[in-house]
Write an enzyme that holds these catalytic residues in place. Structure first.
Site, PDB file in Angstrom:
ATOM      1  N   ASN A  97      55.951  -5.136   6.938  1.00 43.26           N
ATOM      2  CA  ASN A  97      55.891  -4.390   5.671  1.00 43.26           C
ATOM      3  C   ASN A  97      54.682  -3.463   5.529  1.00 43.26           C
ATOM      4  O   ASN A  97      54.763  -2.444   4.847  1.00 43.26           O
ATOM      5  CB  ASN A  97      56.024  -5.334   4.467  1.00 43.26           C
TER       6      ASN A  97
ATOM      7  N   CYS B 129      54.148  -9.249  -0.236  1.00 47.73           N
ATOM      8  CA  CYS B 129      53.996 -10.639  -0.688  1.00 47.73           C
ATOM      9  C   CYS B 129      53.273 -10.672  -2.032  1.00 47.73           C
ATOM     10  O   CYS B 129      53.334 -11.660  -2.751  1.00 47.73           O
ATOM     11  CB  CYS B 129      53.277 -11.470   0.354  1.00 47.73           C
TER      12      CYS B 129
ATOM     13  N   GLY C 291      53.060 -13.616   7.361  1.00 51.41           N
ATOM     14  CA  GLY C 291      54.523 -13.627   7.404  1.00 51.41           C
ATOM     15  C   GLY C 291      55.066 -14.642   6.417  1.00 51.41           C
ATOM     16  O   GLY C 291      54.389 -15.009   5.454  1.00 51.41           O
TER      17      GLY C 291
ATOM     18  N   GLU D  63      41.317 -12.914   3.982  1.00 52.47           N
ATOM     19  CA  GLU D  63      41.116 -11.730   4.822  1.00 52.47           C
ATOM     20  C   GLU D  63      40.412 -10.659   4.006  1.00 52.47           C
ATOM     21  O   GLU D  63      40.724 -10.464   2.823  1.00 52.47           O
ATOM     22  CB  GLU D  63      42.468 -11.207   5.309  1.00 52.47           C
TER      23      GLU D  63
ATOM     24  N   ARG E 252      55.277  -0.955  -5.451  1.00 52.89           N
ATOM     25  CA  ARG E 252      54.491  -0.627  -4.258  1.00 52.89           C
ATOM     26  C   ARG E 252      55.279  -1.134  -3.053  1.00 52.89           C
ATOM     27  O   ARG E 252      55.752  -2.267  -3.037  1.00 52.89           O
ATOM     28  CB  ARG E 252      53.137  -1.335  -4.348  1.00 52.89           C
TER      29      ARG E 252
ATOM     30  N   GLU F 292      48.479 -16.083   6.010  1.00 51.46           N
ATOM     31  CA  GLU F 292      48.815 -15.322   4.799  1.00 51.46           C
ATOM     32  C   GLU F 292      50.328 -15.409   4.668  1.00 51.46           C
ATOM     33  O   GLU F 292      51.049 -14.730   5.383  1.00 51.46           O
ATOM     34  CB  GLU F 292      48.391 -13.861   4.941  1.00 51.46           C
ATOM     35  N   LEU F 293      50.790 -16.244   3.757  1.00 48.33           N
ATOM     36  CA  LEU F 293      52.224 -16.538   3.698  1.00 48.33           C
ATOM     37  C   LEU F 293      52.871 -15.893   2.479  1.00 48.33           C
ATOM     38  O   LEU F 293      52.357 -14.924   1.938  1.00 48.33           O
ATOM     39  CB  LEU F 293      52.422 -18.051   3.756  1.00 48.33           C
TER      40      LEU F 293
ATOM     41  N   LYS G 288      50.666  -9.521  18.274  1.00 47.34           N
ATOM     42  CA  LYS G 288      52.126  -9.446  18.374  1.00 47.34           C
ATOM     43  C   LYS G 288      52.664  -8.885  17.055  1.00 47.34           C
ATOM     44  O   LYS G 288      52.736  -9.578  16.047  1.00 47.34           O
ATOM     45  CB  LYS G 288      52.731 -10.835  18.610  1.00 47.34           C
ATOM     46  N   PRO G 289      53.015  -7.605  17.052  1.00 48.20           N
ATOM     47  CA  PRO G 289      53.524  -7.012  15.808  1.00 48.20           C
ATOM     48  C   PRO G 289      54.976  -7.415  15.575  1.00 48.20           C
ATOM     49  O   PRO G 289      55.637  -7.937  16.481  1.00 48.20           O
ATOM     50  CB  PRO G 289      53.419  -5.509  16.074  1.00 48.20           C
ATOM     51  N   ALA G 290      55.482  -7.147  14.382  1.00 46.10           N
ATOM     52  CA  ALA G 290      56.884  -7.439  14.077  1.00 46.10           C
ATOM     53  C   ALA G 290      57.773  -6.524  14.920  1.00 46.10           C
ATOM     54  O   ALA G 290      57.425  -5.363  15.163  1.00 46.10           O
ATOM     55  CB  ALA G 290      57.136  -7.208  12.593  1.00 46.10           C
TER      56      ALA G 290
ATOM     57  N   GLU H 181      61.326 -15.174  -2.760  1.00 48.26           N
ATOM     58  CA  GLU H 181      60.707 -13.837  -2.764  1.00 48.26           C
ATOM     59  C   GLU H 181      61.819 -12.805  -2.702  1.00 48.26           C
ATOM     60  O   GLU H 181      62.602 -12.796  -1.743  1.00 48.26           O
ATOM     61  CB  GLU H 181      59.843 -13.674  -1.518  1.00 48.26           C
TER      62      GLU H 181
HETATM   63  P1  ADP Z   1      59.828 -11.623   7.727  1.00 42.46           P
HETATM   64  O1  ADP Z   1      60.917 -12.491   7.225  1.00 42.46           O
HETATM   65  O2  ADP Z   1      59.114 -10.860   6.689  1.00 42.46           O
HETATM   66  O3  ADP Z   1      60.210 -10.780   8.922  1.00 42.46           O
HETATM   67  P2  ADP Z   1      58.625 -13.551   9.444  1.00 42.46           P
HETATM   68  O4  ADP Z   1      57.752 -14.681   9.037  1.00 42.46           O
HETATM   69  O5  ADP Z   1      59.968 -13.867  10.009  1.00 42.46           O
HETATM   70  O6  ADP Z   1      58.706 -12.626   8.191  1.00 42.46           O
HETATM   71  O7  ADP Z   1      57.888 -12.613  10.499  1.00 42.46           O
HETATM   72  C1  ADP Z   1      56.505 -12.342  10.488  1.00 42.46           C
HETATM   73  C2  ADP Z   1      56.027 -12.244  11.921  1.00 42.46           C
HETATM   74  O8  ADP Z   1      56.197 -13.511  12.533  1.00 42.46           O
HETATM   75  C3  ADP Z   1      56.787 -11.237  12.778  1.00 42.46           C
HETATM   76  O9  ADP Z   1      55.873 -10.643  13.690  1.00 42.46           O
HETATM   77  C4  ADP Z   1      57.766 -12.125  13.514  1.00 42.46           C
HETATM   78  O10 ADP Z   1      58.212 -11.574  14.756  1.00 42.46           O
HETATM   79  C5  ADP Z   1      56.916 -13.368  13.759  1.00 42.46           C
HETATM   80  N1  ADP Z   1      57.674 -14.600  14.035  1.00 42.46           N
HETATM   81  C6  ADP Z   1      58.879 -14.979  13.553  1.00 42.46           C
HETATM   82  N2  ADP Z   1      59.222 -16.175  14.059  1.00 42.46           N
HETATM   83  C7  ADP Z   1      58.216 -16.568  14.882  1.00 42.46           C
HETATM   84  C8  ADP Z   1      57.959 -17.726  15.708  1.00 42.46           C
HETATM   85  N3  ADP Z   1      58.823 -18.735  15.797  1.00 42.46           N
HETATM   86  N4  ADP Z   1      56.816 -17.763  16.408  1.00 42.46           N
HETATM   87  C9  ADP Z   1      55.912 -16.765  16.339  1.00 42.46           C
HETATM   88  N5  ADP Z   1      56.091 -15.664  15.576  1.00 42.46           N
HETATM   89  C10 ADP Z   1      57.214 -15.553  14.855  1.00 42.46           C
END
Ligand code: ADP
Length: 479
Positions: free
Chosen positions: A152, A285, A229, A459, A279, A251-252, A175-177, A382
């Site tokens: 996001n 979050c 995430g 953070e 926004r 940060e959840l 490791k980005p999304a 959410e």
């Molecule tokens: P969203 O639902 O907003 O995508 P996630 O928590 O699924 O949120 O994703 C946030 C980040 O965590 C992303 O970079 C995603 O690839 C990563 N992620 C998701 N599942 C796992 C996992 N099992 N182990 C490590 N990283 C993960």
């Protein structure tokens, strides 16, 4: 626009995934594929880990001023390239260009802030109470880190973690999304240009997050996880970290209450609601999730909010005059649709929006629901979309206990002109951050984070660097 970087960044080099795998990056405004990037597997993660571990010793010894200046140079490069970074971000994530530019400035600010913090890492020396011993206290980097970021805020979530890690002298794997890898790869290019030594930052883009991250967390060489995430994934990662006692910053999710009292300035409250809700199209979050409005002003507040929301222009983020871009993908939009349908089934009235438009892209209109039932699923989920759900309340104690009746505790918003009430309610909210008569709390100089199941650690701010430092105390007898 300059060349789009699409390989893995390991040990200072751009490389393909070991098995040659790639994954597509989609444009959420059209649903079309923008480009492909490397899709790393566990073998690549191992190489990135090796690079980070090898670089750690030397990096920890660099002068704080040298680390500070790398961050400062990277800050300046980011600011110079605001337009191209904003375009890249909009193309992979969807937010309107004006918001993307705002995020570039916000992201850069973390580097400036932590360039200033790198040279302020403190320590101490004291004679202990017994008079026979001294204590030398120093701070040292925690070691190689794994940083996992969401889609996001593709640039700012990276700089908020990379900035303090560099300042503290840690090496890292980011490791980005999978939805938004391009901004992170661009950031790696900028840091390389700014003089970051090889191996300090490694970037692993992957569609197989679990397979790539779990061996790193269980392997015993990564000493720190910083994750942003969902709470669900956060719990899985915390369990993995438990086995090797990896330090964590989490940060959840959030479920922010937005409370409007009868003595609030409604102009201020509606302005605040537009920011706290809209926004990032509500994909934050910190987004206001539950609007609790005093019964006596609820109708007026709902009417004014619906008017403002209804006037927003929805469209591709690159188009001039667009206020609201597409949601991240069809899954994200499907969830918003289901939550709205559930609320309406339970009696909510739609004041504006609420209908998915035809055509390509993941668009959803700004929506205001009123008379929302407390049993609706969006009360404890959410929404992550442009939907404001309004409920009414009668008195302060009641609204405080309803606002706190959630597993989350990231942020809350309070609108009142009464000073005592504003402070009392802010202090009564079980959250890490409060916006008192404002809809925006995020600032690189302030500690961002939540309580309860919204996370662990902070953070940004003066404490942001602490997450990446350990204390060491040396006992020295007085002889
Ligand atoms: P969203 O639902 O907003 O995508 P996630 O928590 O699924 O949120 O994703 C946030 C980040 O965590 C992303 O970079 C995603 O690839 C990563 N992620 C998701 N599942 C796992 C996992 N099992 N182990 C490590 N990283 C993960």
């Amino acid at each position: 626009m300059t060349e789009v970087l699409n390989q893995l960044f390991i040990g200072g080099a751009w490389v393909d995934a070991a098995d040659g795998a790639t994954m597509p990056v989609d444009d959420p405004a059209t649903g079309e594929i923008l480009c492909h990037v490397a899709d790393a597997g566990p073998k690549d993660a191992k190489l990135a880990e090796e690079a980070a571990v090898q670089a750690q010793r030397e990096w920890a010894r660099t002068a704080p001023r040298a680390r500070s200046e790398i961050l400062r140079r990277a800050y300046e490069i980011i600011i110079e390239r605001t337009d191209e970074l904003a375009h890249l971000m909009t193309s992979e994530m969807g937010k309107p260009l004006a918001e993307a530019k705002g995020e570039v400035a916000y992201a850069a600010e973390f580097f400036r802030w932590f360039s200033e913090e790198a040279v302020r890492i403190d320590g101490g020396c004291a004679t202990l109470p017994d008079g026979r011993n001294r204590m030398l206290l120093s701070r040292r980097p925690v070691g190689p880190c794994l940083l996992i970021t969401p889609w996001n805020f593709p640039l700012a979530m990276g700089t908020r973690k990379i900035g303090p890690a560099i300042a503290a002298g840690c090496t890292m794997i980011l490791k980005p999304a999978p939805q938004t890898p391009l901004s992170s790869l661009a950031l790696a290019g900028i840091l390389k240009e700014a003089g970051l030594p090889d191996g300090v930052l490694n970037i692993v883009t992957t569609s197989r997050a679990g397979e790539v991250c779990e061996p790193l967390l269980r392997g015993g060489r990564i000493r720190k996880l910083s994750f942003t995430g969902s709470t669900g994934v956060g719990r899985i990662l915390l369990a993995q970290c438990a086995d090797t006692v990896v330090r964590t910053s989490m940060e959840l999710g959030g479920n922010a209450p937005f409370i409007v009292f009868d003595d609030a300035d409604l102009d201020v409250a509606v302005d605040g609601a537009m920011v706290a809700k809209m926004r990032n199209m509500g994909e934050a979050c910190t987004a206001a999730n539950r609007f609790f409005v005093h019964r006596s002003v609820a109708e007026e507040f709902g009417r004014r909010l619906a008017e403002r929301m209804g006037a927003l222009v929805v469209g591709p983020g690159t188009r001039d005059g667009v206020d609201v871009g597409p949601l991240i993908d069809r899954t994200g939009r499907g969830k918003v649709e289901e939550l709205v349908a559930d609320a309406v089934e339970r009696g909510a009235r739609v004041l504006v929006g609420g209908r998915t438009p035809e055509g390509p892209g993941c668009f959803y209109p700004p929506t205001v629901l009123t008379d929302v039932s407390a049993e609706s699923r969006l009360m404890d989920t959410e929404i992550f979309g442009p939907v404001a759900a309004i409920l009414t309340f009668d008195d302060e104690d009641e609204v405080l206990s309803r606002a706190n009746d959630t597993q989350w505790g990231l942020v809350g918003y309070v609108f009142t002109q009464g000073l005592d009430r504003g402070l009392r309610v802010s202090e009564g909210l079980e959250v890490g951050m409060v916006g008192l008569n404002t809809g925006l709390v995020s600032n690189p100089a302030a500690p961002f984070g939540g309580v309860k199941q919204s996370g662990l650690g902070r953070e940004g701010g003066r404490v942001g660097i602490d997450e990446f430092l350990e204390y060491q105390y040396v006992a020295v007898p007085v002889r």
